[in-house]
Design an enzyme around this catalytic site. Sequence first.
Site, short mmCIF file in Angstrom:
data_model
loop_
_atom_site.label_atom_id
_atom_site.label_comp_id
_atom_site.label_asym_id
_atom_site.label_seq_id
_atom_site.Cartn_x
_atom_site.Cartn_y
_atom_site.Cartn_z
N LYS A 10 37.84 -23.17 1.33
CA LYS A 10 37.07 -23.15 0.15
C LYS A 10 36.38 -24.77 -0.27
O LYS A 10 36.83 -25.69 0.59
CB LYS A 10 38.07 -22.81 -0.79
CG LYS A 10 38.60 -21.48 -0.79
CD LYS A 10 39.60 -21.12 -2.08
CE LYS A 10 40.07 -19.67 -2.18
NZ LYS A 10 41.01 -19.55 -3.23
N TYR A 50 35.44 -11.62 -5.28
CA TYR A 50 36.67 -11.54 -6.36
C TYR A 50 36.53 -10.80 -7.39
O TYR A 50 37.15 -10.82 -8.53
CB TYR A 50 36.87 -13.26 -7.02
CG TYR A 50 37.41 -14.16 -6.15
CD1 TYR A 50 38.61 -13.73 -5.15
CD2 TYR A 50 36.87 -15.37 -5.99
CE1 TYR A 50 39.03 -14.67 -4.52
CE2 TYR A 50 37.43 -16.34 -5.15
CZ TYR A 50 38.65 -16.15 -4.38
OH TYR A 50 39.41 -16.94 -3.67
N ASN A 122 43.64 -23.60 -3.82
CA ASN A 122 44.56 -23.43 -2.76
C ASN A 122 43.80 -23.33 -1.46
O ASN A 122 44.44 -22.87 -0.60
CB ASN A 122 45.34 -22.25 -3.04
CG ASN A 122 44.39 -20.99 -3.33
OD1 ASN A 122 43.30 -21.03 -3.21
ND2 ASN A 122 45.05 -19.84 -3.51
N HIS A 125 40.99 -19.23 1.81
CA HIS A 125 40.94 -17.80 1.40
C HIS A 125 41.59 -17.01 2.95
O HIS A 125 41.08 -17.35 3.90
CB HIS A 125 39.78 -17.18 0.85
CG HIS A 125 39.78 -15.66 0.69
ND1 HIS A 125 40.66 -14.86 -0.12
CD2 HIS A 125 39.44 -14.67 1.77
CE1 HIS A 125 40.37 -13.60 0.28
NE2 HIS A 125 39.71 -13.51 1.29
N GLU A 136 35.71 -7.53 2.98
CA GLU A 136 35.06 -8.87 2.91
C GLU A 136 34.50 -9.34 4.11
O GLU A 136 33.55 -10.04 3.93
CB GLU A 136 36.48 -9.78 2.96
CG GLU A 136 37.30 -9.44 1.62
CD GLU A 136 38.56 -10.38 1.39
OE1 GLU A 136 39.29 -10.64 0.33
OE2 GLU A 136 38.90 -11.05 2.51
N1 UDP Z 1 44.23 -17.43 -8.91
C1 UDP Z 1 44.28 -18.23 -9.75
N2 UDP Z 1 45.42 -17.91 -10.70
C2 UDP Z 1 46.07 -16.84 -10.50
C3 UDP Z 1 45.86 -15.92 -9.28
C4 UDP Z 1 44.88 -16.21 -8.46
O1 UDP Z 1 43.61 -19.41 -9.96
O2 UDP Z 1 46.94 -16.57 -11.33
C5 UDP Z 1 42.96 -17.89 -7.65
C6 UDP Z 1 43.44 -18.52 -6.24
O3 UDP Z 1 42.40 -19.47 -6.06
C7 UDP Z 1 43.63 -17.46 -5.58
C8 UDP Z 1 42.22 -16.34 -5.98
O4 UDP Z 1 42.24 -16.49 -7.27
O5 UDP Z 1 43.42 -17.92 -4.27
C9 UDP Z 1 42.43 -15.01 -5.60
O6 UDP Z 1 43.44 -14.45 -6.15
P1 UDP Z 1 44.29 -13.39 -5.05
O7 UDP Z 1 45.31 -12.88 -6.27
O8 UDP Z 1 43.55 -12.33 -4.38
O9 UDP Z 1 45.28 -14.35 -4.22
P2 UDP Z 1 45.02 -14.67 -2.71
O10 UDP Z 1 44.72 -13.35 -2.13
O11 UDP Z 1 44.26 -15.67 -2.54
O12 UDP Z 1 46.40 -15.26 -2.29
MG MG Z 2 43.43 -11.95 -2.61
#
Ligand code: UDP
Ligand code: MG
Length: 167
Positions: A10, A50, A122, A125, A136
């Site tokens: 990212k 997303y 974070n 991805h 994806e």
């Molecule tokens: N995210 C966030 N707050 C939350 C949950 C998700 O900012 O409470 C953001 C974070 O950058 C995350 C992305 O949204 O990587 C996608 O969320 P997902 O639940 O799919 O998590 P991931 O699969 O990336 O672990």
């Molecule tokens: Mg995810």
Amino acid sequence: MKEQTLILIKPDGLVKSLTGNILTRLSETKLEIAAAKMVCVSPELATEHYKHLKDQPFFGELITYLQGQLHGRYKVLALVYWGEDAIGKVRALAGATNPEEAEPTSIRGSYGRITSKGVYENVIHASSNAEEAEREIKLWFQPSEIILDAYPVKTITQTSVQQKVWA
Ligand code: UDP
Ligand code: MG
């Protein structure tokens, strides 16, 4: 089972000069890189990527984050990794979504942070299951950009398609 997974470095990962570091960590998995490219993320692509989070309060901020507006770096590095248990291995290395809860030695635990607006920056991805990986990978890559037939393909003939070629 051999499988493929989508990884995005990212904009925060790029701006913090973590690309080499993250690729080195990923090489611990002994998986193979099947595709790699830089992508300028359009609002449409970010929103589609997303879309499962569109009702979340942080969705707008998340879309600007993936597009690079929070970091002034308007691109991501998109990769497909392939091999045995690729999805689980990369998720484990990435760590939990919330950097505060992520294993300290994981990529997200090492380099992620939570902004004052509540978005988890974070760094990376990683697809979380086989269905998500397929959706994806098909969203981010064309078949010709991946060095294996990740999913079934068909050949079509297109006329009057405009594209850039070398002058
Ligand atoms: N995210 C966030 N707050 C939350 C949950 C998700 O900012 O409470 C953001 C974070 O950058 C995350 C992305 O949204 O990587 C996608 O969320 P997902 O639940 O799919 O998590 P991931 O699969 O990336 O672990
Ligand atoms: Mg995810």
